[in-house]
Enzyme design. Sequence first.
Site, short mmCIF file in Angstrom:
data_model
loop_
_atom_site.label_atom_id
_atom_site.label_comp_id
_atom_site.label_asym_id
_atom_site.label_seq_id
_atom_site.Cartn_x
_atom_site.Cartn_y
_atom_site.Cartn_z
N SER A 66 3.59 11.54 -14.97
CA SER A 66 3.92 11.27 -13.97
C SER A 66 4.85 12.12 -13.21
O SER A 66 4.71 12.57 -12.38
CB SER A 66 4.99 9.97 -14.82
OG SER A 66 4.55 8.84 -14.00
N ARG A 500 24.93 4.07 -19.36
CA ARG A 500 23.85 4.63 -20.64
C ARG A 500 22.98 5.69 -21.00
O ARG A 500 22.57 6.59 -19.72
CB ARG A 500 22.52 3.50 -20.64
CG ARG A 500 21.47 3.87 -19.62
CD ARG A 500 20.35 2.66 -18.63
NE ARG A 500 18.50 3.21 -19.94
CZ ARG A 500 18.60 4.45 -19.71
NH1 ARG A 500 18.28 4.39 -18.71
NH2 ARG A 500 17.84 3.90 -20.70
#
Length: 536
Positions: A66, A500
């Site tokens: 990607s 996170r």
Amino acid sequence: MASQHPLVAASAKFPKPAERNFQYGTAGFRMKASFLDSVVYRVGLLAALRSRKLNGQIIGVMITASHNPPEDNGVKLVDPMGSWETYATTLANAPSDQALLDAYDKLTSDLNIKIDNKARVVFARDTRASGPHLVSALLAALEASGTEYTDYKLLTTPQLHYITRCLNTKGTPYEYGEPTEQGYYQKIAAAFKAATGTRKFNGPVTVDCANGVGGPKLRELIKYLPPASEGGVEIKVVNDNVVEPERLNHQCGADFVKTNQRPPPSSHAAPLARCASLDGDADRLMYYFNDSDSSFHLLDGDRIAILAALFIGDLARNAGLGEKIKVGVVQTAYANGASTSYITQDLKLPVVCTPTGVKYLHHAATRFDVGVYFEANGHGTVVFSDLALKRIGKYEPQSPAQASALDTLRALTALINQTVGDALCDLLLVEVILAHKAWGPREWHLTYSDLPNRLGRIEVVDRNIFKTTDAERRLKSPPGVQAQIDALVGKYKNGRSFARASGTEDAVRVYAEAATKGEADDLAAKVADIIKRAGV
């Protein structure tokens, strides 16, 4: 002898690097290409097992990294019913060829897989230089496991998703389309023409293709679209150099634009001109423009989601289906708070927040009649339920105005790639909507004002100590850290912040937003300090 087993013999050509631990994350396996030989081989074995478990359904394997740098690569399953992250991780980390065979046999037994079932796999790759070599590892696995396969060569990730869905639904009531690359272009082009109708496009759109596989595929798609001289949209393709693989994602592409908050250096678009960027495998899309005073404005996944939800909701109401089709939006914690407020308060639509990762967003979107999901990074799509598709397909309009709206809505169900986020389809979707609303990028941008925000990355010794809850918006461990973040957030107007763990490296992501840029930056820095102390 076990050493003569075909899986073991083939595996010996692709030994697992010593001291390397692999983990299948939200993007599959992704790392420096030089470490991937054994991983790709083992993913091939897993794809064969998955197909046999599903009685011969076709499983896709995509070799891509990607938006990562050119020296990286990756591999992920394209699966009609979810993915086997835990099993992929188990096979990838088997320390020897014999241990791999033992793990493979154990999976076969534990999952009650009939090894005599047919296995069928399709695969493709992006334009990275390492792709052909990694394909050889995949082929070795498919041949050793007695798997039927088709190599689709160079494709975007969404194109492989499309072909996999088409193959698995062919001959059923849910047939999705012609399972070829040409069938993909034909379906999208016909739907785009129908959805556009007589609307006019206001000038060209310049598309930065990240010097990746999206470049040649967009140029191919353009051949199927009406030319600008016949009322089509003019698409200017830039950054489509796939001859030099080292140019991939270099100072261009969706991730560059999102991260740097500026156009690619090669962009020379005029003020107020529509610009868009794809990522390396064309499953993300970012729009942006420079205002008349040269200030840069990003139109990210949040704004694409709102544009789509607004337009589809209006079409459903105008077609007379407003009470029968409910539109909902799915976001992650990274969505700007202003976008969430606009959806709930102005559009009066429900919003669901999920953890980061397409599998979570896509699953949540299927709970609505029409589920719109986009991550802020530009990856997303729209999912229509079977019931919604039936209602749209069978509804009898009561007026010419209803008929017009219904025709456009039906065309959108074919234009949108409902299997996965697809930058090419999303590009044409945005162009259709802007043409219908007679908007330029500035009018789109003025729908609401983003809260200033800051995204940071903090390296830690062990990311696994940071555990989240509430769709990754709150930390439940280490103990006491969330209370410190809450105390800080309360001191800022419109303050919001969360932390996170990264899915791929020993780092923690910190996001913060507040009423002013200075406050957002200050809040992000102070939360980062809390994380640094906790992660030592």
